[in-house]
Write a protein that holds these residues in place. Structure first.
Motif, short mmCIF file in Angstrom:
data_model
loop_
_atom_site.label_atom_id
_atom_site.label_comp_id
_atom_site.label_asym_id
_atom_site.label_seq_id
_atom_site.Cartn_x
_atom_site.Cartn_y
_atom_site.Cartn_z
N SER A 35 8.96 8.64 -0.69
CA SER A 35 8.34 7.09 -1.28
C SER A 35 9.41 6.32 -1.91
O SER A 35 8.29 5.04 -2.03
CB SER A 35 8.22 8.02 -3.36
OG SER A 35 10.06 7.93 -3.20
N GLY A 58 4.29 -6.35 -7.28
CA GLY A 58 5.62 -5.23 -6.53
C GLY A 58 6.26 -5.21 -7.04
O GLY A 58 6.97 -6.01 -6.89
N GLY A 108 1.62 4.36 -8.97
CA GLY A 108 2.70 4.14 -7.92
C GLY A 108 3.90 5.02 -6.94
O GLY A 108 4.47 4.68 -6.63
N GLN A 135 1.82 -1.37 -9.00
CA GLN A 135 2.37 0.16 -8.90
C GLN A 135 1.54 0.86 -9.95
O GLN A 135 1.55 1.64 -10.31
CB GLN A 135 4.10 0.19 -8.91
CG GLN A 135 4.54 0.43 -7.90
CD GLN A 135 4.91 -1.02 -7.79
OE1 GLN A 135 4.26 -2.45 -8.22
NE2 GLN A 135 6.42 -0.90 -6.10
N THR A 136 1.12 0.52 -10.64
CA THR A 136 -0.07 0.82 -11.93
C THR A 136 -1.19 1.01 -11.54
O THR A 136 -1.71 2.17 -12.47
CB THR A 136 0.14 -0.11 -12.93
OG1 THR A 136 -0.29 -1.44 -12.62
CG2 THR A 136 1.12 -0.19 -13.69
N VAL A 167 -0.39 3.42 -4.19
CA VAL A 167 0.04 1.97 -3.79
C VAL A 167 -0.82 2.23 -2.47
O VAL A 167 -1.72 1.05 -2.60
CB VAL A 167 1.73 1.64 -3.60
CG1 VAL A 167 2.50 0.41 -3.54
CG2 VAL A 167 2.35 1.80 -4.97
N GLY A 203 7.80 2.10 -3.08
CA GLY A 203 6.64 2.22 -1.83
C GLY A 203 6.64 2.23 -0.80
O GLY A 203 7.44 1.70 -0.04
#
Ligand SMILES: Nc1ncnc2c1ncn2[C@@H]1O[C@H](COP(=O)(O)OP(=O)(O)OP(=O)(O)O)[C@@H](O)[C@H]1O
Ligand SMILES: [Mg+2]
Length: 462
Positions: free
Chosen positions: A16, A220, A193, A181-182, A198, A230
Protein backbone atom coordinates in the motif's frame (compact mmCIF):
# COMPACT_ATOMS: atom_id res chain seq x y z
CA UNK A 1 -13.30 -16.32 5.16
CA UNK A 2 -12.07 -17.69 1.86
CA UNK A 3 -13.09 -15.69 -1.20
CA UNK A 4 -14.24 -17.77 -4.17
CA UNK A 5 -12.36 -16.74 -7.25
CA UNK A 6 -13.85 -16.79 -10.71
CA UNK A 7 -11.91 -18.34 -13.59
CA UNK A 8 -10.59 -15.01 -14.82
CA UNK A 9 -9.56 -13.78 -11.36
CA UNK A 10 -6.44 -14.22 -9.25
CA UNK A 11 -5.18 -12.88 -5.95
CA UNK A 12 -2.09 -10.73 -5.62
CA UNK A 13 -0.51 -8.92 -2.68
CA UNK A 14 0.14 -5.22 -3.23
CA UNK A 15 2.22 -2.90 -1.06
CA UNK A 16 0.00 0.00 0.00
CA UNK A 17 2.99 2.28 0.22
CA UNK A 18 4.76 1.87 -3.13
CA UNK A 19 2.47 -0.33 -5.22
CA UNK A 20 4.93 -3.28 -5.48
CA UNK A 21 2.99 -6.46 -6.18
CA UNK A 22 3.78 -10.06 -5.55
CA UNK A 23 2.02 -13.44 -5.57
CA UNK A 24 2.97 -14.05 -1.94
CA UNK A 25 2.63 -11.99 1.21
CA UNK A 26 5.65 -10.21 2.71
CA UNK A 27 5.98 -8.73 6.18
CA UNK A 28 8.38 -6.12 4.83
CA UNK A 29 8.15 -4.72 1.33
CA UNK A 30 11.26 -5.67 -0.70
CA UNK A 31 10.86 -2.46 -2.73
CA UNK A 32 10.27 0.31 -0.18
CA UNK A 33 11.08 -1.52 3.10
CA UNK A 34 7.72 -0.58 4.64
CA UNK A 35 6.48 -3.06 7.27
CA UNK A 36 3.06 -4.69 7.21
CA UNK A 37 1.98 -2.85 4.08
CA UNK A 38 0.84 -5.77 1.90
CA UNK A 39 -2.85 -6.08 1.10
CA UNK A 40 -4.48 -9.03 -0.57
CA UNK A 41 -6.38 -8.00 -3.69
CA UNK A 42 -8.39 -9.88 -6.28
CA UNK A 43 -7.64 -8.80 -9.83
CA UNK A 44 -8.97 -9.87 -13.20
CA UNK A 45 -6.54 -11.74 -15.43
CA UNK A 46 -6.10 -9.80 -18.64
CA UNK A 47 -6.63 -11.95 -21.73
CA UNK A 48 -3.63 -11.94 -24.00
CA UNK A 49 -4.46 -9.60 -26.87
CA UNK A 50 -4.73 -11.10 -30.30
CA UNK A 51 -2.05 -8.87 -31.71
CA UNK A 52 0.50 -10.37 -29.33
CA UNK A 53 -0.30 -13.91 -30.27
CA UNK A 54 -0.71 -13.44 -33.99
CA UNK A 55 2.43 -13.60 -36.01
CA UNK A 56 1.06 -11.93 -39.12
CA UNK A 57 1.20 -8.17 -39.68
CA UNK A 58 -2.49 -7.78 -40.35
CA UNK A 59 -5.03 -5.17 -39.29
CA UNK A 60 -3.83 -2.77 -36.63
CA UNK A 61 -5.09 0.72 -36.00
CA UNK A 62 -2.18 2.54 -34.32
CA UNK A 63 0.03 4.15 -36.93
CA UNK A 64 3.20 6.11 -36.11
CA UNK A 65 3.53 9.60 -37.53
CA UNK A 66 6.54 11.80 -38.29
CA UNK A 67 7.32 14.43 -35.68
CA UNK A 68 6.94 17.28 -38.21
CA UNK A 69 3.42 16.24 -39.14
CA UNK A 70 2.14 16.27 -35.56
CA UNK A 71 -0.06 19.24 -34.73
CA UNK A 72 -0.06 20.37 -31.16
CA UNK A 73 -3.14 21.88 -29.58
CA UNK A 74 -2.90 25.40 -28.26
CA UNK A 75 -2.30 25.26 -24.53
CA UNK A 76 -5.05 27.36 -23.11
CA UNK A 77 -4.19 28.36 -19.58
CA UNK A 78 -6.99 28.97 -17.12
CA UNK A 79 -6.04 31.69 -14.65
CA UNK A 80 -6.83 30.71 -11.10
CA UNK A 81 -7.04 34.20 -9.62
CA UNK A 82 -4.05 33.39 -7.40
CA UNK A 83 -0.92 34.45 -9.27
CA UNK A 84 1.28 32.50 -6.84
CA UNK A 85 -0.59 29.31 -7.72
CA UNK A 86 -0.48 30.16 -11.45
CA UNK A 87 3.27 30.64 -11.17
CA UNK A 88 3.77 27.13 -9.73
CA UNK A 89 1.58 25.66 -12.47
CA UNK A 90 3.66 27.45 -15.10
CA UNK A 91 1.13 30.18 -15.87
CA UNK A 92 -2.26 28.71 -14.98
CA UNK A 93 -4.13 25.41 -15.28
CA UNK A 94 -3.59 23.95 -18.73
CA UNK A 95 -6.89 22.92 -20.31
CA UNK A 96 -7.11 19.14 -20.45
CA UNK A 97 -4.29 18.57 -17.95
CA UNK A 98 -4.25 16.54 -14.75
CA UNK A 99 -2.86 17.97 -11.53
CA UNK A 100 -2.29 16.10 -8.29
CA UNK A 101 -2.31 18.28 -5.17
CA UNK A 102 -1.11 16.65 -2.02
CA UNK A 103 -0.39 17.70 1.50
CA UNK A 104 -0.91 16.88 5.14
CA UNK A 105 -4.41 16.86 6.65
CA UNK A 106 -5.71 20.33 7.38
CA UNK A 107 -3.01 22.14 5.42
CA UNK A 108 -5.62 23.80 3.15
CA UNK A 109 -5.99 21.65 0.01
CA UNK A 110 -9.78 21.91 -0.12
CA UNK A 111 -9.59 25.62 0.69
CA UNK A 112 -7.20 26.29 -2.19
CA UNK A 113 -9.21 24.32 -4.74
CA UNK A 114 -12.50 25.87 -3.71
CA UNK A 115 -10.97 29.33 -3.72
CA UNK A 116 -9.70 29.07 -7.31
CA UNK A 117 -13.20 28.03 -8.46
CA UNK A 118 -14.29 31.65 -8.43
CA UNK A 119 -11.89 32.56 -11.25
CA UNK A 120 -11.97 29.24 -13.07
CA UNK A 121 -15.80 29.36 -13.25
CA UNK A 122 -15.43 32.26 -15.71
CA UNK A 123 -14.11 29.76 -18.30
CA UNK A 124 -16.94 27.27 -17.90
CA UNK A 125 -18.47 24.87 -15.44
CA UNK A 126 -16.50 23.45 -12.53
CA UNK A 127 -17.55 20.19 -10.91
CA UNK A 128 -16.35 19.80 -7.34
CA UNK A 129 -16.61 16.15 -6.32
CA UNK A 130 -16.19 15.72 -2.59
CA UNK A 131 -15.91 12.38 -0.89
CA UNK A 132 -14.97 13.84 2.46
CA UNK A 133 -17.35 16.64 3.22
CA UNK A 134 -21.08 17.24 2.97
CA UNK A 135 -22.55 19.82 0.60
CA UNK A 136 -23.41 21.98 3.63
CA UNK A 137 -19.79 21.95 4.83
CA UNK A 138 -18.59 22.96 1.38
CA UNK A 139 -21.20 25.73 1.23
CA UNK A 140 -20.04 27.00 4.62
CA UNK A 141 -16.45 27.17 3.42
CA UNK A 142 -17.47 28.72 0.09
CA UNK A 143 -19.37 31.44 1.96
CA UNK A 144 -16.29 32.14 4.09
CA UNK A 145 -14.11 32.30 0.96
CA UNK A 146 -16.62 34.43 -0.95
CA UNK A 147 -17.12 31.85 -3.71
CA UNK A 148 -20.60 31.88 -5.18
CA UNK A 149 -20.86 31.11 -8.87
CA UNK A 150 -23.68 29.39 -10.71
CA UNK A 151 -21.05 27.60 -12.74
CA UNK A 152 -19.77 25.79 -9.65
CA UNK A 153 -21.49 22.45 -9.12
CA UNK A 154 -20.94 20.31 -6.04
CA UNK A 155 -21.34 16.55 -5.98
CA UNK A 156 -20.86 14.65 -2.73
CA UNK A 157 -20.22 11.14 -3.95
CA UNK A 158 -17.52 8.49 -3.76
CA UNK A 159 -18.81 5.86 -6.19
CA UNK A 160 -17.21 6.23 -9.62
CA UNK A 161 -20.17 4.73 -11.43
CA UNK A 162 -22.26 7.64 -10.13
CA UNK A 163 -19.60 10.28 -10.77
CA UNK A 164 -18.73 9.31 -14.34
CA UNK A 165 -22.23 9.79 -15.82
CA UNK A 166 -22.57 13.08 -13.95
CA UNK A 167 -19.32 14.31 -15.53
CA UNK A 168 -20.78 13.41 -18.94
CA UNK A 169 -24.01 15.26 -18.23
CA UNK A 170 -22.38 18.42 -16.88
CA UNK A 171 -19.33 18.39 -19.22
CA UNK A 172 -17.32 20.76 -16.99
CA UNK A 173 -14.13 22.62 -17.90
CA UNK A 174 -12.51 21.58 -14.64
CA UNK A 175 -13.25 18.64 -12.35
CA UNK A 176 -11.98 18.66 -8.78
CA UNK A 177 -11.71 15.33 -6.96
CA UNK A 178 -11.39 15.72 -3.19
CA UNK A 179 -9.85 13.21 -2.49
CA UNK A 180 -8.70 10.29 -4.62
CA UNK A 181 -8.37 8.09 -1.52
CA UNK A 182 -12.11 8.27 -0.85
CA UNK A 183 -13.18 7.27 -4.38
CA UNK A 184 -14.00 3.68 -5.25
CA UNK A 185 -14.78 1.53 -8.22
CA UNK A 186 -17.44 -1.04 -7.35
CA UNK A 187 -15.95 -3.58 -9.77
CA UNK A 188 -13.01 -4.00 -7.41
CA UNK A 189 -13.18 -5.91 -4.15
CA UNK A 190 -10.61 -3.83 -2.24
CA UNK A 191 -11.45 -0.97 0.09
CA UNK A 192 -11.39 2.71 -0.94
CA UNK A 193 -7.91 4.09 -0.39
CA UNK A 194 -6.19 0.80 -1.21
CA UNK A 195 -3.55 0.79 -3.91
CA UNK A 196 -5.73 -0.94 -6.49
CA UNK A 197 -8.66 1.40 -5.89
CA UNK A 198 -6.55 4.57 -6.00
CA UNK A 199 -4.80 3.40 -9.16
CA UNK A 200 -7.99 2.31 -10.90
CA UNK A 201 -10.00 5.40 -9.93
CA UNK A 202 -7.19 7.74 -10.97
CA UNK A 203 -6.84 5.98 -14.32
CA UNK A 204 -10.57 6.07 -15.06
CA UNK A 205 -10.92 9.71 -14.07
CA UNK A 206 -7.88 10.76 -16.07
CA UNK A 207 -9.04 8.90 -19.16
CA UNK A 208 -12.40 10.59 -18.88
CA UNK A 209 -10.78 14.01 -18.44
CA UNK A 210 -8.44 13.56 -21.42
CA UNK A 211 -11.28 12.30 -23.61
CA UNK A 212 -13.48 15.31 -22.76
CA UNK A 213 -10.57 17.82 -22.83
CA UNK A 214 -11.21 19.00 -19.30
CA UNK A 215 -8.68 19.76 -16.61
CA UNK A 216 -8.74 17.57 -13.55
CA UNK A 217 -7.40 18.51 -10.12
CA UNK A 218 -6.99 15.59 -7.75
CA UNK A 219 -6.38 15.86 -4.03
CA UNK A 220 -4.11 13.15 -2.64
CA UNK A 221 -3.31 12.58 1.01
CA UNK A 222 0.25 12.06 2.16
CA UNK A 223 1.44 9.33 4.50
CA UNK A 224 3.48 9.88 7.65
CA UNK A 225 6.72 10.19 5.67
CA UNK A 226 5.30 12.97 3.52
CA UNK A 227 4.96 10.83 0.37
CA UNK A 228 1.66 10.63 -1.48
CA UNK A 229 -0.20 7.71 0.04
CA UNK A 230 -1.03 4.95 -2.39
CA UNK A 231 0.85 3.94 -5.49
CA UNK A 232 3.49 6.08 -7.04
CA UNK A 233 1.78 5.31 -10.31
CA UNK A 234 -0.63 8.22 -9.76
CA UNK A 235 2.36 10.55 -9.82
CA UNK A 236 3.43 9.10 -13.17
CA UNK A 237 0.13 9.47 -14.93
CA UNK A 238 -0.69 13.06 -14.00
CA UNK A 239 0.87 16.10 -15.67
CA UNK A 240 1.81 17.94 -12.50
CA UNK A 241 2.38 16.93 -8.89
CA UNK A 242 2.15 19.74 -6.36
CA UNK A 243 3.02 19.53 -2.69
CA UNK A 244 1.32 21.84 -0.25
CA UNK A 245 3.62 22.38 2.72
CA UNK A 246 3.74 24.40 5.86
CA UNK A 247 4.06 24.15 9.59
CA UNK A 248 0.77 23.65 11.41
CA UNK A 249 1.67 26.32 13.95
CA UNK A 250 2.39 28.92 11.23
CA UNK A 251 -0.12 30.54 8.93
CA UNK A 252 2.32 30.37 6.01
CA UNK A 253 1.88 27.77 3.31
CA UNK A 254 4.17 26.94 0.41
CA UNK A 255 3.23 25.11 -2.77
CA UNK A 256 6.00 23.52 -4.76
CA UNK A 257 5.88 21.40 -7.89
CA UNK A 258 7.57 18.01 -7.71
CA UNK A 259 6.75 17.41 -11.36
CA UNK A 260 5.31 19.64 -14.06
CA UNK A 261 4.95 18.77 -17.72
CA UNK A 262 3.92 22.33 -18.55
CA UNK A 263 6.30 24.41 -16.47
CA UNK A 264 9.33 24.59 -14.22
CA UNK A 265 9.48 22.46 -11.09
CA UNK A 266 11.58 25.02 -9.27
CA UNK A 267 8.92 27.62 -8.69
CA UNK A 268 7.24 27.98 -5.34
CA UNK A 269 4.10 29.83 -4.34
CA UNK A 270 3.83 31.40 -0.91
CA UNK A 271 0.51 31.91 0.84
CA UNK A 272 -0.81 32.91 4.21
CA UNK A 273 -3.89 31.19 5.65
CA UNK A 274 -6.36 33.83 6.80
CA UNK A 275 -10.07 33.89 7.63
CA UNK A 276 -11.02 34.49 3.98
CA UNK A 277 -8.81 31.67 2.69
CA UNK A 278 -5.31 31.68 1.27
CA UNK A 279 -3.88 35.11 0.65
CA UNK A 280 -0.85 35.50 -1.59
CA UNK A 281 2.45 36.63 -0.14
CA UNK A 282 4.13 38.64 -2.87
CA UNK A 283 7.18 39.57 -0.82
CA UNK A 284 8.13 36.41 1.09
CA UNK A 285 11.52 37.81 2.16
CA UNK A 286 9.95 40.69 4.07
CA UNK A 287 7.42 38.28 5.58
CA UNK A 288 10.10 35.85 6.75
CA UNK A 289 12.25 38.59 8.24
CA UNK A 290 9.40 40.49 9.88
CA UNK A 291 9.77 38.76 13.23
CA UNK A 292 13.56 38.56 13.30
CA UNK A 293 14.96 39.33 16.75
CA UNK A 294 17.51 42.15 16.93
CA UNK A 295 20.86 41.94 18.67
CA UNK A 296 20.46 38.30 19.73
CA UNK A 297 23.08 35.65 19.11
CA UNK A 298 22.34 32.68 16.84
CA UNK A 299 20.29 34.43 14.15
CA UNK A 300 21.73 34.77 10.66
CA UNK A 301 20.09 35.95 7.42
CA UNK A 302 20.59 33.96 4.23
CA UNK A 303 19.47 34.35 0.63
CA UNK A 304 18.30 31.20 -1.10
CA UNK A 305 17.00 30.90 -4.64
CA UNK A 306 13.86 28.86 -5.13
CA UNK A 307 13.18 28.55 -8.82
CA UNK A 308 13.75 31.97 -10.26
CA UNK A 309 12.96 33.84 -7.09
CA UNK A 310 15.46 34.85 -4.40
CA UNK A 311 14.10 34.54 -0.87
CA UNK A 312 15.72 35.89 2.24
CA UNK A 313 15.26 33.67 5.25
CA UNK A 314 16.50 33.60 8.80
CA UNK A 315 18.45 30.65 10.15
CA UNK A 316 18.43 30.31 13.90
CA UNK A 317 20.78 28.20 15.97
CA UNK A 318 20.79 27.52 19.68
CA UNK A 319 23.88 25.93 21.21
CA UNK A 320 23.54 25.30 24.92
CA UNK A 321 25.42 23.08 27.42
CA UNK A 322 23.99 19.59 27.56
CA UNK A 323 23.28 17.55 30.66
CA UNK A 324 22.42 14.46 28.67
CA UNK A 325 24.74 11.53 27.91
CA UNK A 326 23.78 11.94 24.24
CA UNK A 327 23.44 15.66 23.54
CA UNK A 328 20.33 16.63 21.62
CA UNK A 329 20.47 17.55 17.93
CA UNK A 330 17.47 19.01 16.15
CA UNK A 331 17.22 20.46 12.70
CA UNK A 332 13.98 21.89 11.37
CA UNK A 333 13.70 23.30 7.85
CA UNK A 334 17.22 22.12 6.99
CA UNK A 335 18.47 18.67 6.12
CA UNK A 336 19.62 16.94 9.33
CA UNK A 337 22.63 15.29 7.66
CA UNK A 338 23.72 18.58 6.12
CA UNK A 339 23.56 20.23 9.57
CA UNK A 340 25.65 17.39 11.04
CA UNK A 341 28.23 17.90 8.30
CA UNK A 342 28.48 21.62 9.08
CA UNK A 343 28.92 20.83 12.80
CA UNK A 344 31.67 18.33 11.98
CA UNK A 345 33.49 20.86 9.78
CA UNK A 346 33.32 23.52 12.51
CA UNK A 347 34.59 21.04 15.13
CA UNK A 348 37.48 19.95 12.95
CA UNK A 349 38.53 23.27 11.44
CA UNK A 350 37.74 25.72 14.23
CA UNK A 351 38.25 23.32 17.14
CA UNK A 352 34.83 23.88 18.74
CA UNK A 353 33.58 21.21 21.18
CA UNK A 354 29.99 20.66 20.16
CA UNK A 355 29.95 17.17 21.71
CA UNK A 356 29.03 18.68 25.08
CA UNK A 357 26.30 20.90 23.68
CA UNK A 358 22.66 20.49 22.78
CA UNK A 359 22.13 21.97 19.32
CA UNK A 360 18.91 23.19 17.75
CA UNK A 361 18.79 24.62 14.22
CA UNK A 362 15.65 26.13 12.74
CA UNK A 363 14.61 28.06 9.64
CA UNK A 364 12.21 30.72 10.90
CA UNK A 365 8.73 30.98 9.41
CA UNK A 366 8.32 27.31 8.50
CA UNK A 367 10.39 27.52 5.29
CA UNK A 368 12.28 24.44 4.15
CA UNK A 369 15.69 25.04 2.58
CA UNK A 370 17.22 22.37 0.35
CA UNK A 371 19.98 24.53 -1.11
CA UNK A 372 23.58 24.11 0.10
CA UNK A 373 23.99 27.89 -0.26
CA UNK A 374 22.58 28.11 3.27
CA UNK A 375 25.64 26.29 4.73
CA UNK A 376 27.66 29.41 5.55
CA UNK A 377 24.71 31.09 7.26
CA UNK A 378 24.04 27.94 9.31
CA UNK A 379 27.71 27.83 10.32
CA UNK A 380 27.71 31.52 11.28
CA UNK A 381 24.51 31.13 13.31
CA UNK A 382 26.11 28.17 15.15
CA UNK A 383 29.33 30.09 15.83
CA UNK A 384 27.33 33.11 16.98
CA UNK A 385 25.27 31.07 19.42
CA UNK A 386 28.28 29.06 20.67
CA UNK A 387 30.26 32.24 21.35
CA UNK A 388 27.13 34.16 22.35
CA UNK A 389 28.03 37.07 20.09
CA UNK A 390 25.19 38.58 18.04
CA UNK A 391 25.62 38.90 14.28
CA UNK A 392 25.02 42.53 13.16
CA UNK A 393 21.48 42.89 11.77
CA UNK A 394 22.68 44.13 8.39
CA UNK A 395 24.90 41.11 7.69
CA UNK A 396 23.78 38.42 5.26
CA UNK A 397 25.79 35.35 4.26
CA UNK A 398 25.53 32.72 1.58
CA UNK A 399 27.86 30.02 0.25
CA UNK A 400 28.33 26.28 0.34
CA UNK A 401 30.75 24.66 2.78
CA UNK A 402 33.16 21.95 1.59
CA UNK A 403 34.60 19.30 3.88
CA UNK A 404 37.88 21.20 4.16
CA UNK A 405 35.96 24.18 5.49
CA UNK A 406 36.29 26.08 2.21
CA UNK A 407 33.51 28.29 0.86
CA UNK A 408 32.28 27.05 -2.50
CA UNK A 409 30.51 29.07 -5.18
CA UNK A 410 26.75 29.17 -5.60
CA UNK A 411 24.56 30.19 -8.52
CA UNK A 412 22.60 33.43 -9.08
CA UNK A 413 24.95 35.53 -6.94
CA UNK A 414 23.93 38.85 -8.44
CA UNK A 415 20.25 38.04 -8.00
CA UNK A 416 20.83 37.20 -4.34
CA UNK A 417 22.82 40.38 -3.73
CA UNK A 418 20.10 42.49 -5.39
CA UNK A 419 17.46 40.99 -3.09
CA UNK A 420 19.67 41.55 -0.04
CA UNK A 421 20.29 45.18 -1.05
CA UNK A 422 16.54 45.66 -1.59
CA UNK A 423 15.88 44.55 1.97
CA UNK A 424 18.51 46.87 3.39
CA UNK A 425 21.46 44.56 4.12
CA UNK A 426 24.76 46.44 4.15
CA UNK A 427 27.37 43.66 4.52
CA UNK A 428 26.93 40.80 2.11
CA UNK A 429 29.30 37.85 2.55
CA UNK A 430 29.68 35.87 -0.69
CA UNK A 431 31.97 33.03 -1.84
CA UNK A 432 35.22 34.74 -2.89
CA UNK A 433 35.33 32.95 -6.26
CA UNK A 434 32.10 34.57 -7.37
CA UNK A 435 33.49 38.11 -6.97
CA UNK A 436 35.08 38.11 -10.42
CA UNK A 437 31.74 37.20 -11.99
CA UNK A 438 29.98 40.24 -10.57
CA UNK A 439 29.20 42.55 -13.48
CA UNK A 440 28.03 45.56 -11.54
CA UNK A 441 29.05 47.28 -8.36
CA UNK A 442 26.70 47.81 -5.47
CA UNK A 443 26.92 51.24 -3.92
CA UNK A 444 26.73 51.69 -0.17
CA UNK A 445 27.12 47.94 0.33
CA UNK A 446 30.17 46.05 1.50
CA UNK A 447 30.71 42.82 -0.43
CA UNK A 448 32.73 40.61 1.85
CA UNK A 449 34.55 37.68 0.18
CA UNK A 450 34.58 34.43 2.17
CA UNK A 451 37.30 31.86 1.49
CA UNK A 452 36.67 29.50 4.36
CA UNK A 453 34.86 29.19 7.68
CA UNK A 454 37.73 31.14 9.28
CA UNK A 455 36.57 34.28 7.45
CA UNK A 456 33.18 34.00 9.15
CA UNK A 457 34.81 34.75 12.51
CA UNK A 458 35.78 38.25 11.36
CA UNK A 459 32.15 39.05 10.62
CA UNK A 460 31.31 38.89 14.31
CA UNK A 461 34.78 39.71 15.73
CA UNK A 462 34.93 36.28 17.35
N1 LIG B 1 -12.16 30.60 10.00
C1 LIG B 1 -10.92 30.29 9.68
N2 LIG B 1 -9.95 31.22 9.73
C2 LIG B 1 -8.68 30.94 9.38
N3 LIG B 1 -8.27 29.72 8.98
C3 LIG B 1 -9.18 28.76 8.92
C4 LIG B 1 -10.54 28.98 9.26
N4 LIG B 1 -11.20 27.81 9.09
C5 LIG B 1 -10.30 26.92 8.66
N5 LIG B 1 -9.09 27.49 8.58
C6 LIG B 1 -7.83 26.85 8.14
O1 LIG B 1 -8.12 25.94 7.12
C7 LIG B 1 -7.51 24.70 7.42
C8 LIG B 1 -8.33 23.57 6.87
O2 LIG B 1 -8.30 23.70 5.49
P1 LIG B 1 -8.80 22.55 4.53
O3 LIG B 1 -10.01 21.89 5.08
O4 LIG B 1 -8.86 23.15 3.19
O5 LIG B 1 -7.58 21.54 4.61
P2 LIG B 1 -7.41 20.17 3.84
O6 LIG B 1 -5.96 20.12 3.44
O7 LIG B 1 -8.43 20.06 2.78
O8 LIG B 1 -7.66 19.13 4.99
P3 LIG B 1 -8.16 17.63 4.88
O9 LIG B 1 -6.98 16.84 4.47
O10 LIG B 1 -8.60 17.31 6.26
O11 LIG B 1 -9.26 17.61 3.87
C9 LIG B 1 -7.38 24.65 8.91
O12 LIG B 1 -6.31 23.86 9.32
C10 LIG B 1 -7.18 26.10 9.26
O13 LIG B 1 -5.79 26.38 9.21
MG1 LIG C 1 -9.99 18.69 2.48
Amino acid sequence: MEVKLKNNEKTVFICSSCGYNSVKWYGKCPECSEWNSFEETVIKKEPLSKSKTSKTMTAHTSVASTISSIQFPEHIRLKTGLSEFDRVLGGGIVKGSAVLLSGEPGIGKSTLLLQICDSVCKYGKVLYVSGEESAAQIKLRATRLGVNSDNLLVLCETNLSEIMPEIDVINPTVVIIDSIQTMYDEDLTSYPGSVTQVKQCAMRLLNKAKANDMAIMIVGHVNKDGAIAGPKVVEHIVDAVLYFEGEKQHAYRIIRAAKNRFGSTNEIGVFEMVETGLSEVENPSAMLLSQRPRGVSGSCAVCVVDGTRPIIAEIQALVSPSYLPNPKRMSSGLDYNRSSLILAVLEKRLGYRFSTQDIYINVAGGLRIDEPSSDMATALALISSYKDIAIPDDVIVFGEIGLAGECRSVSHVEMRINEAVRLGFKTIAVPHRTLKNLKKSFEGVKIYPVRSVFDLLKLIDA
